[in-house]
Design a protein around this motif. Sequence first.
Motif, PDB file in Angstrom:
ATOM      1  N   LEU A   1       0.837  -1.199   0.000  1.00  0.00           N
ATOM      2  CA  LEU A   1       0.000   0.000   0.000  1.00  0.00           C
ATOM      3  C   LEU A   1       0.871   1.248   0.000  1.00  0.00           C
ATOM      4  O   LEU A   1       0.599   2.209  -0.739  1.00  0.00           O
ATOM      5  N   ASP A   2       1.925   1.243   0.792  1.00  0.00           N
ATOM      6  CA  ASP A   2       2.855   2.377   0.849  1.00  0.00           C
ATOM      7  C   ASP A   2       3.488   2.621  -0.519  1.00  0.00           C
ATOM      8  O   ASP A   2       3.540   3.751  -1.006  1.00  0.00           O
ATOM      9  N   VAL A   3       3.932   1.548  -1.165  1.00  0.00           N
ATOM     10  CA  VAL A   3       4.569   1.667  -2.487  1.00  0.00           C
ATOM     11  C   VAL A   3       3.559   2.141  -3.531  1.00  0.00           C
ATOM     12  O   VAL A   3       3.868   2.977  -4.384  1.00  0.00           O
ATOM     13  N   ALA A   4       2.346   1.626  -3.461  1.00  0.00           N
ATOM     14  CA  ALA A   4       1.312   2.011  -4.431  1.00  0.00           C
ATOM     15  C   ALA A   4       1.029   3.505  -4.356  1.00  0.00           C
ATOM     16  O   ALA A   4       0.918   4.189  -5.383  1.00  0.00           O
TER      17      ALA A   4
ATOM     18  N   LYS B   1       2.984   5.806  -3.174  1.00  0.00           N
ATOM     19  CA  LYS B   1       4.217   6.560  -3.458  1.00  0.00           C
ATOM     20  C   LYS B   1       4.568   6.541  -4.936  1.00  0.00           C
ATOM     21  O   LYS B   1       4.892   7.579  -5.523  1.00  0.00           O
ATOM     22  N   ASP B   2       4.494   5.376  -5.575  1.00  0.00           N
ATOM     23  CA  ASP B   2       4.965   5.238  -6.957  1.00  0.00           C
ATOM     24  C   ASP B   2       3.871   5.422  -8.005  1.00  0.00           C
ATOM     25  O   ASP B   2       4.158   5.802  -9.139  1.00  0.00           O
ATOM     26  N   TRP B   3       2.630   5.122  -7.635  1.00  0.00           N
ATOM     27  CA  TRP B   3       1.544   5.158  -8.611  1.00  0.00           C
ATOM     28  C   TRP B   3       0.477   6.199  -8.301  1.00  0.00           C
ATOM     29  O   TRP B   3      -0.069   6.820  -9.199  1.00  0.00           O
ATOM     30  N   GLY B   4       0.147   6.348  -7.026  1.00  0.00           N
ATOM     31  CA  GLY B   4      -0.962   7.222  -6.642  1.00  0.00           C
ATOM     32  C   GLY B   4      -2.320   6.611  -6.938  1.00  0.00           C
ATOM     33  O   GLY B   4      -3.354   7.218  -6.663  1.00  0.00           O
ATOM     34  N   PHE B   5      -2.315   5.406  -7.485  1.00  0.00           N
ATOM     35  CA  PHE B   5      -3.534   4.675  -7.849  1.00  0.00           C
ATOM     36  C   PHE B   5      -3.355   3.208  -7.517  1.00  0.00           C
ATOM     37  O   PHE B   5      -2.240   2.678  -7.582  1.00  0.00           O
ATOM     38  N   PHE B   6      -4.450   2.545  -7.165  1.00  0.00           N
ATOM     39  CA  PHE B   6      -4.433   1.084  -7.067  1.00  0.00           C
ATOM     40  C   PHE B   6      -5.862   0.576  -7.192  1.00  0.00           C
ATOM     41  O   PHE B   6      -6.824   1.330  -7.031  1.00  0.00           O
TER      42      PHE B   6
ATOM     43  N   SER C   1      -5.516   2.582   7.762  1.00  0.00           N
ATOM     44  CA  SER C   1      -4.274   1.916   7.355  1.00  0.00           C
ATOM     45  C   SER C   1      -3.243   2.909   6.835  1.00  0.00           C
ATOM     46  O   SER C   1      -2.039   2.753   7.074  1.00  0.00           O
ATOM     47  N   LEU C   2      -3.701   3.955   6.130  1.00  0.00           N
ATOM     48  CA  LEU C   2      -2.780   4.992   5.672  1.00  0.00           C
ATOM     49  C   LEU C   2      -2.150   5.717   6.853  1.00  0.00           C
ATOM     50  O   LEU C   2      -0.967   6.077   6.818  1.00  0.00           O
ATOM     51  N   SER C   3      -2.909   5.927   7.924  1.00  0.00           N
ATOM     52  CA  SER C   3      -2.352   6.529   9.137  1.00  0.00           C
ATOM     53  C   SER C   3      -1.212   5.676   9.680  1.00  0.00           C
ATOM     54  O   SER C   3      -0.152   6.193  10.058  1.00  0.00           O
TER      55      SER C   3
END
Length: 362
Positions: free
Chosen positions: A81-84, A86-91, A192-194
């Motif tokens: 989730l962190d990588v998504a 950071k690198d994509w901004g979308f999932f 989860s983002l928190s």
Amino acid sequence: MGLNADEKITEGVNAPTFVPSLPIPNVQELVRKDPLHIPERYVRSQEEMVIVKDVSSHSSAIPVMNLSLISDGNKEELSKLDVACKDWGFFQLVNHGVPTQVLETMKDAAAKFFELPLEEKSKYSVTSHDIQGYGHAYVVSSEQILDWYDALLLVVYPKQYRKLEFWPEGFKDTIEAYSSELKRVAEALLGSLSLIMGMQKDTLLGLHKELVQGLRVNYYPPCSMPDQVLGLSPHSDTSTITLLMQEDNVSGLEIQHKAEWVPVKPIPNALVVNVGDVMEIWSNGKYKSVEHRAVINKNKARISHALFFFPRDDVDVKPFDHMIDAQRPKMYNTVRYGEYLRQSMSRKMEGKAHTDVAMIET
């Protein structure tokens, strides 16, 4: 979208208003009357109509996240989730727990609404001082190139800000069920983002004071020359996060990734999630609010259902102190959300140009 600071008790009483949009023709009606004609105001330049090349490898690389694992605190899924973000901004989000029947009922109800005669849909038309209802948004100039869509725009939560006169008859229970389910999903994601941002689970939700939720159902009619028009101009969302339901069999959403437009291929029953400007500012630019656009199909209409989750107007948004360091100096000023929202709505959709107001000049 955003809301006024003062709390209301009665639904629709002194509900917030937004920057109004100039009246423009109904696109669905234009197509019905003359399917082969494209008015000049919709025609894009060749530079704007960058055609997606063979980026199937990129499309298949768009992260797919499992909300059940995320909510259970699975470390591997939280890292993804962190990588998504950071690198994509979308999932794309699966195992989100929203019943298939709720999703399908929403799709069916929206399709039936847009199939109504224009006279019936017009009963819910936006007024001259707001954008809630049936119509358009972000049309601020009589000269700007127009997008190939019609939409239904509503504020759903908090309930006291609803303007029920714009909720189509026979559609209310469906909107209620759909929006309630996705509100639960959004709250789980914010928790989860928190955590992955190094904070307590309830931090992000608490910063909203009240999680505001706006619904935008977009109807994109087919176009005889889809390479000349756009359904939605490139833009980033002014939300904290956005949840979108696509059609299963008609693609149209494209996102910017490594200077290319990448199509987000629909996954049945999945929800598309994207980082909004608020999250980008809070994370001091670690998480990306990415430009995206909608393209048009030649033969089929397409409907998308976007729910935007955002703070109230009186919330100050600024980078968290712990997201600022020598490697990532402070990138954004403090912005009052209501002011930020309305300045973005007072201009046409134009990439991330509206974020300039928040950026610190370097």
